[in-house]
Design a protein around this motif. Structure first.
Motif, short mmCIF file in Angstrom:
data_model
loop_
_atom_site.label_atom_id
_atom_site.label_comp_id
_atom_site.label_asym_id
_atom_site.label_seq_id
_atom_site.Cartn_x
_atom_site.Cartn_y
_atom_site.Cartn_z
N MET A 178 0.85 -1.22 0.04
CA MET A 178 0.01 0.01 0.04
C MET A 178 0.93 1.48 0.06
O MET A 178 1.76 1.34 0.58
CB MET A 178 -0.88 0.04 1.29
N GLN A 179 0.72 2.05 -0.68
CA GLN A 179 1.48 3.51 -0.88
C GLN A 179 0.59 4.83 -0.73
O GLN A 179 -0.68 4.50 -0.86
CB GLN A 179 1.78 3.63 -2.36
N VAL A 180 1.04 5.56 0.35
CA VAL A 180 0.57 6.73 0.37
C VAL A 180 1.20 7.81 -0.43
O VAL A 180 2.52 8.05 -0.44
CB VAL A 180 0.96 7.21 1.97
N LEU A 181 0.49 8.45 -1.53
CA LEU A 181 1.01 9.25 -2.43
C LEU A 181 0.51 10.61 -2.06
O LEU A 181 -0.96 10.70 -2.19
CB LEU A 181 0.75 8.84 -3.94
N VAL A 182 1.34 11.58 -1.97
CA VAL A 182 0.91 13.01 -1.59
C VAL A 182 1.18 13.94 -2.80
O VAL A 182 2.43 13.98 -3.17
CB VAL A 182 1.60 13.55 -0.52
N VAL A 183 0.45 14.48 -3.33
CA VAL A 183 0.47 15.34 -4.61
C VAL A 183 0.02 16.78 -4.40
O VAL A 183 -1.08 17.00 -3.90
CB VAL A 183 -0.32 14.74 -5.76
N GLY A 184 1.03 17.65 -4.44
CA GLY A 184 0.72 19.14 -4.21
C GLY A 184 -0.11 19.63 -5.40
O GLY A 184 0.39 19.45 -6.66
N PHE A 185 -0.71 20.89 -5.14
CA PHE A 185 -1.33 21.55 -6.08
C PHE A 185 -1.25 23.10 -5.50
O PHE A 185 -1.47 23.38 -4.38
CB PHE A 185 -2.64 21.29 -6.31
N ASP A 186 -1.22 23.99 -6.56
CA ASP A 186 -1.21 25.42 -6.31
C ASP A 186 -2.84 25.61 -5.71
O ASP A 186 -3.00 26.43 -5.11
CB ASP A 186 -1.06 26.46 -7.39
N ARG A 187 -3.71 25.04 -6.44
CA ARG A 187 -5.37 25.06 -6.09
C ARG A 187 -5.81 23.76 -6.69
O ARG A 187 -5.44 23.34 -7.44
CB ARG A 187 -5.82 26.28 -6.57
N LEU A 188 -6.83 23.38 -5.71
CA LEU A 188 -7.55 22.17 -6.43
C LEU A 188 -8.35 22.37 -7.37
O LEU A 188 -9.38 23.52 -7.28
CB LEU A 188 -8.27 21.43 -5.26
N ALA A 189 -8.38 21.85 -8.60
CA ALA A 189 -9.21 22.04 -9.61
C ALA A 189 -9.67 20.83 -10.45
O ALA A 189 -8.95 20.51 -11.33
CB ALA A 189 -8.91 23.24 -10.65
N PHE A 190 -10.33 19.95 -9.81
CA PHE A 190 -10.64 18.63 -10.34
C PHE A 190 -11.54 18.52 -11.40
O PHE A 190 -12.68 19.09 -11.36
CB PHE A 190 -11.30 17.56 -9.43
N SER A 191 -11.16 18.04 -12.68
CA SER A 191 -11.83 17.61 -13.92
C SER A 191 -12.34 16.44 -14.03
O SER A 191 -13.06 16.03 -14.86
CB SER A 191 -11.08 18.42 -14.99
N GLY A 192 -11.79 15.64 -13.17
CA GLY A 192 -12.16 14.14 -13.02
C GLY A 192 -11.08 13.48 -13.86
O GLY A 192 -11.19 12.09 -14.03
N GLU A 193 -10.12 14.06 -14.64
CA GLU A 193 -9.08 13.24 -15.02
C GLU A 193 -8.32 12.18 -14.36
O GLU A 193 -7.91 11.15 -14.71
CB GLU A 193 -8.28 14.17 -15.97
N ILE A 194 -8.08 12.68 -13.12
CA ILE A 194 -7.09 12.05 -12.40
C ILE A 194 -7.88 10.73 -11.73
O ILE A 194 -7.26 9.38 -11.88
CB ILE A 194 -6.69 12.70 -11.09
#
Length: 152
Positions: free
Chosen positions: A1-17
């Motif tokens: 199991m992996q914990v992956l932390v991804v940083g963003f300037d701002r969260l703007a989810f389009s659903g692609e991830i």
């Protein structure tokens, strides 16, 4: 199991991830177990963000329970990275820079199950693992390009 932390300037989810995680799940590569969205203020406090529109409202609950409630993480940078019985404990506050937002994904690497079983059967145990940073990946790619035979 992996914990992956991804940083963003701002969260703007389009659903692609999330769509990519669905594709990887269907291919039998990884399974997104949970996804927690957090923000870290300039004063170091970490807060949970609401799930994006259309997502499961319980999104992030497992990650928050496993990693500790983000609100309890770090009142200041001095408190980040707790030491328990001489063992340094990873802190979400350590991973998210002040003034930013992050997605914290719990990812099960489905492909790794048989490999881990083979390693254990042979008496092996993982000693360390890491991901190469983008600068290190660029160096690796350059080294690999030097080793490739030249084509005429």
């Amino acid at each position: 199991m992996q914990v992956l932390v991804v940083g963003f300037d701002r969260l703007a989810f389009s659903g692609e991830i999330l769509a990519e995680f669905t594709r990887l799940r269907q291919a039998g590569i990884v399974r997104l177990v949970d996804l927690l969205l957090v923000s870290r203020a300039e004063d170091g406090t970490v807060d949970t963000l609401a799930a994006p529109a259309g997502a499961d409202p319980g999104l992030g609950g497992l990650a928050a329970a496993l990693l500790g409630r983000p609100e309890d993480e770090g009142e200041s940078d001095d408190e980040a990275g707790v030491d328990i019985d001489g063992v340094s404990v990873w802190s979400l506050a350590d991973a998210v820079p002040p003034g930013s937002v992050a997605a914290v994904a719990l990812i099960e690497h489905i492909w790794a199950g048989p490999l881990n079983a083979a390693i254990q059967k042979a008496g092996g145990a993982p000693l360390e693992e890491t991901w190469l940073a983008p600068d290190d990946l660029a160096v690796l790619e350059a080294l690999m390009n030097q080793r490739e035979p030249r084509r005429s």
